[in-house]
Design a protein around this motif. Structure first.
Motif, PDB file in Angstrom:
ATOM      1  N   ASP A 198       0.818  -1.213   0.000  1.00 41.19           N
ATOM      2  CA  ASP A 198       0.000   0.000   0.000  1.00 41.19           C
ATOM      3  C   ASP A 198       0.846   1.255   0.000  1.00 41.19           C
ATOM      4  O   ASP A 198       0.371   2.329  -0.354  1.00 41.19           O
ATOM      5  CB  ASP A 198      -0.887   0.026   1.251  1.00 41.19           C
ATOM      6  CG  ASP A 198      -1.703  -1.234   1.358  1.00 41.19           C
ATOM      7  OD1 ASP A 198      -2.773  -1.284   0.748  1.00 41.19           O
ATOM      8  OD2 ASP A 198      -1.231  -2.203   2.016  1.00 41.19           O
ATOM      9  N   GLN A 199       2.088   1.121   0.457  1.00 41.81           N
ATOM     10  CA  GLN A 199       2.913   2.315   0.653  1.00 41.81           C
ATOM     11  C   GLN A 199       4.399   2.034   0.451  1.00 41.81           C
ATOM     12  O   GLN A 199       4.899   0.984   0.834  1.00 41.81           O
ATOM     13  CB  GLN A 199       2.694   2.826   2.081  1.00 41.81           C
ATOM     14  CG  GLN A 199       3.440   4.102   2.414  1.00 41.81           C
ATOM     15  CD  GLN A 199       3.103   4.598   3.818  1.00 41.81           C
ATOM     16  OE1 GLN A 199       3.501   4.010   4.818  1.00 41.81           O
ATOM     17  NE2 GLN A 199       2.334   5.658   3.872  1.00 41.81           N
ATOM     18  N   LEU A 200       5.086   3.007  -0.142  1.00 38.66           N
ATOM     19  CA  LEU A 200       6.542   2.976  -0.229  1.00 38.66           C
ATOM     20  C   LEU A 200       7.086   4.004   0.747  1.00 38.66           C
ATOM     21  O   LEU A 200       6.613   5.144   0.776  1.00 38.66           O
ATOM     22  CB  LEU A 200       7.007   3.345  -1.646  1.00 38.66           C
ATOM     23  CG  LEU A 200       6.546   2.441  -2.797  1.00 38.66           C
ATOM     24  CD1 LEU A 200       7.016   3.019  -4.136  1.00 38.66           C
ATOM     25  CD2 LEU A 200       7.087   1.021  -2.608  1.00 38.66           C
ATOM     26  N   LYS A 201       8.071   3.611   1.546  1.00 37.28           N
ATOM     27  CA  LYS A 201       8.714   4.572   2.450  1.00 37.28           C
ATOM     28  C   LYS A 201      10.091   4.913   1.881  1.00 37.28           C
ATOM     29  O   LYS A 201      10.939   4.028   1.742  1.00 37.28           O
ATOM     30  CB  LYS A 201       8.871   3.979   3.862  1.00 37.28           C
ATOM     31  CG  LYS A 201       7.546   3.806   4.585  1.00 37.28           C
ATOM     32  CD  LYS A 201       7.760   3.380   6.037  1.00 37.28           C
ATOM     33  CE  LYS A 201       8.278   4.518   6.904  1.00 37.28           C
ATOM     34  NZ  LYS A 201       8.325   4.138   8.346  1.00 37.28           N
ATOM     35  N   ILE A 202      10.289   6.168   1.558  1.00 35.84           N
ATOM     36  CA  ILE A 202      11.583   6.592   1.000  1.00 35.84           C
ATOM     37  C   ILE A 202      12.596   6.629   2.129  1.00 35.84           C
ATOM     38  O   ILE A 202      12.379   7.282   3.154  1.00 35.84           O
ATOM     39  CB  ILE A 202      11.502   8.004   0.381  1.00 35.84           C
ATOM     40  CG1 ILE A 202      10.358   8.077  -0.637  1.00 35.84           C
ATOM     41  CG2 ILE A 202      12.843   8.391  -0.258  1.00 35.84           C
ATOM     42  CD1 ILE A 202      10.176   9.467  -1.229  1.00 35.84           C
ATOM     43  N   ASP A 203      13.706   5.936   1.956  1.00 35.18           N
ATOM     44  CA  ASP A 203      14.699   5.879   3.025  1.00 35.18           C
ATOM     45  C   ASP A 203      15.239   7.269   3.339  1.00 35.18           C
ATOM     46  O   ASP A 203      15.408   8.123   2.474  1.00 35.18           O
ATOM     47  CB  ASP A 203      15.853   4.958   2.635  1.00 35.18           C
ATOM     48  CG  ASP A 203      16.787   4.724   3.804  1.00 35.18           C
ATOM     49  OD1 ASP A 203      16.342   4.109   4.780  1.00 35.18           O
ATOM     50  OD2 ASP A 203      17.943   5.201   3.763  1.00 35.18           O
ATOM     51  N   ARG A 204      15.505   7.443   4.625  1.00 34.50           N
ATOM     52  CA  ARG A 204      16.025   8.694   5.173  1.00 34.50           C
ATOM     53  C   ARG A 204      17.265   9.210   4.443  1.00 34.50           C
ATOM     54  O   ARG A 204      17.455  10.412   4.307  1.00 34.50           O
ATOM     55  CB  ARG A 204      16.319   8.402   6.641  1.00 34.50           C
ATOM     56  CG  ARG A 204      17.059   9.352   7.446  1.00 34.50           C
ATOM     57  CD  ARG A 204      16.636   9.187   8.905  1.00 34.50           C
ATOM     58  NE  ARG A 204      16.917   7.870   9.502  1.00 34.50           N
ATOM     59  CZ  ARG A 204      18.075   7.559  10.081  1.00 34.50           C
ATOM     60  NH1 ARG A 204      19.047   8.417  10.130  1.00 34.50           N
ATOM     61  NH2 ARG A 204      18.240   6.371  10.639  1.00 34.50           N
ATOM     62  N   SER A 205      18.123   8.298   3.949  1.00 32.38           N
ATOM     63  CA  SER A 205      19.360   8.747   3.299  1.00 32.38           C
ATOM     64  C   SER A 205      19.058   9.599   2.059  1.00 32.38           C
ATOM     65  O   SER A 205      19.771  10.561   1.773  1.00 32.38           O
ATOM     66  CB  SER A 205      20.217   7.538   2.922  1.00 32.38           C
ATOM     67  OG  SER A 205      19.515   6.676   2.062  1.00 32.38           O
ATOM     68  N   VAL A 234       3.181   7.307  -0.797  1.00 34.19           N
ATOM     69  CA  VAL A 234       4.615   7.422  -0.572  1.00 34.19           C
ATOM     70  C   VAL A 234       4.862   8.259   0.683  1.00 34.19           C
ATOM     71  O   VAL A 234       4.278   9.326   0.849  1.00 34.19           O
ATOM     72  CB  VAL A 234       5.322   8.064  -1.788  1.00 34.19           C
ATOM     73  CG1 VAL A 234       6.817   8.217  -1.529  1.00 34.19           C
ATOM     74  CG2 VAL A 234       5.096   7.216  -3.042  1.00 34.19           C
ATOM     75  N   LEU A 235       5.684   7.710   1.583  1.00 32.36           N
ATOM     76  CA  LEU A 235       6.020   8.400   2.829  1.00 32.36           C
ATOM     77  C   LEU A 235       7.530   8.632   2.888  1.00 32.36           C
ATOM     78  O   LEU A 235       8.310   7.709   2.656  1.00 32.36           O
ATOM     79  CB  LEU A 235       5.552   7.564   4.037  1.00 32.36           C
ATOM     80  CG  LEU A 235       5.801   8.164   5.431  1.00 32.36           C
ATOM     81  CD1 LEU A 235       4.671   7.766   6.389  1.00 32.36           C
ATOM     82  CD2 LEU A 235       7.140   7.733   6.024  1.00 32.36           C
ATOM     83  N   ALA A 236       7.925   9.861   3.181  1.00 34.22           N
ATOM     84  CA  ALA A 236       9.345  10.196   3.308  1.00 34.22           C
ATOM     85  C   ALA A 236       9.768  10.076   4.766  1.00 34.22           C
ATOM     86  O   ALA A 236       9.139  10.649   5.650  1.00 34.22           O
ATOM     87  CB  ALA A 236       9.598  11.612   2.804  1.00 34.22           C
ATOM     88  N   GLU A 237      10.844   9.311   5.015  1.00 32.48           N
ATOM     89  CA  GLU A 237      11.362   9.167   6.383  1.00 32.48           C
ATOM     90  C   GLU A 237      12.440  10.207   6.639  1.00 32.48           C
ATOM     91  O   GLU A 237      13.121  10.628   5.715  1.00 32.48           O
ATOM     92  CB  GLU A 237      12.115   7.853   6.593  1.00 32.48           C
ATOM     93  CG  GLU A 237      11.541   6.588   6.184  1.00 32.48           C
ATOM     94  CD  GLU A 237      12.456   5.432   6.643  1.00 32.48           C
ATOM     95  OE1 GLU A 237      11.923   4.608   7.354  1.00 32.48           O
ATOM     96  OE2 GLU A 237      13.650   5.363   6.303  1.00 32.48           O
ATOM     97  N   GLY A 238      12.615  10.546   7.902  1.00 34.80           N
ATOM     98  CA  GLY A 238      13.764  11.373   8.280  1.00 34.80           C
ATOM     99  C   GLY A 238      13.681  12.810   7.807  1.00 34.80           C
ATOM    100  O   GLY A 238      14.704  13.423   7.507  1.00 34.80           O
TER     101      GLY A 238
END
Ligand code: C2E
Ligand code: MG
Ligand code: MG
Ligand code: MG
Length: 274
Positions: A198-205, A234-238
């Motif tokens: 359902d979702q992609l989380k973009i890695d913090r880097s 899409v969710l951005a981490e960090g």
């Protein structure tokens, strides 16, 4: 060289390896004790819509060590995974997170919030993983459609068919799935559309690099486009700065989490953030 290194015939390499193996054995025993003594705690980091609404939280485990204080999961998850302690630890995390989720259901201010739980590869590949999750939900009375499981790319690499089946069964119960740290593992575009994500989380880097030299910004753009094409959020981490937030928003990324809004906090501090 190696032979000359140790008087008792043990080479430096052997000695170093022995030290590492016994350190791991100690840590494994410590983890088991810690679990029995109730020394693990969950912290929660809010996940927001880019418009500022809090959508839910990610549960992140910490070890409240009697001498060392709060120990980061970076220091013990890998060992827990190598020693299978991740199975009882992961089960505890699931239960604890579901318990809070169930409490949220009785308050109109929190009933819509989602709980994201990290799942390790070994945990997911247990034959009874689906039952474990469904039982934790049933025991605690938490709503399955408020539970989101965060999987990593490495978990999806082996046995795509079996993985898809497990995910499908949980999804039929209402559970949703995010792909954590996306872009850092062995990304294979071929599995992405074969799995009910359902979702992609973009890695913090990549978020950190978005304003540095290199391709961070381009990678963020590509993951957002990929999410759109595959109908995944899409969710951005960090996300740490207002600049990063406005960048991901302008790129069409829908959700974020990061120190800009809040670090992971204990349950008692969550209420003030909602
Ligand atoms: P993750 O799942 O990718 O979790 C996000 C990590 O990024 C968390 O680290 C969080 O505190 C950190 N983070 C969030 N926003 C920011 C920010 O703006 N700046 C910076 N510098 N960091 C930020 P944490 O809590 O140390 O967890 C590290 C990893 O440990 C997690 O990465 C996850 O892979 C693993 N982990 C944590 N809890 C669990 C668990 O219950 N089960 C399993 N299997 N793994 C867990
Ligand atoms: Mg995660
Ligand atoms: Mg992550
Ligand atoms: Mg990460």
């Amino acid at each position: 060289q190696a032979k000359a290194a140790g008087r008792n015939g043990m080479s430096l390499f052997d000695a170093a390896m022995h030290a590492r193996v016994s350190a791991r054995a100690t840590l494994e025993a410590d983890l088991r004790l810690a679990l029995n003594r109730g020394e693990f705690v969950l912290y929660y980091q809010p996940q927001l819509h880019v418009d500022g609404r809090v959508m839910g939280v990610e549960a992140l485990v910490r070890w409240n060590h009697p001498l060392r204080g709060l120990v980061s999961p970076m220091e013990f998850i890998a060992v827990a995974e190598e020693t299978n302690m991740i199975l009882p630890l992961g089960a505890w995390v699931m239960e604890e997170a579901c318990r809070l989720l169930a409490r949220w259901a009785s308050d109109p201010r929190t009933e819509m919030l989602e709980m994201a739980v990290n799942v390790s590869t070994a945990q997911f590949h247990r034959p009874d993983f689906v039952e474990q999750v469904l039982e934790a939900l049933a025991r605690t009375g938490a709503r399955p459609d408020r539970l989101r499981l965060e999987l990593t790319e490495s978990l999806l690499l082996t046995d795509v068919e079996g993985t898809a089946k497990k995910m499908q069964r949980l999804r039929e119960a209402g559970v949703s799935f995010s792909l954590d740290d996306f872009g850092t593992g062995y990304s294979s575009l071929s599995y992405l559309h074969r799995l009910p994500l359902d979702q992609l989380k973009i890695d913090r880097s990549f978020i950190r690099e978005a304003f540095m030299e290199g391709h961070g910004a381009a990678i963020v753009r590509i993951i957002v486009a990929l999410g759109k094409a595959l109908k995944m959020s899409v969710l951005a981490e960090g996300v740490e700065t207002a600049e990063q937030l406005s960048f991901i928003r302008s790129e069409g990324c829908g959700y974020y989490q990061g120190y800009l809004f809040s670090k992971p906090v204990p349950e008692a501090e969550l209420a003030s953030l909602f």
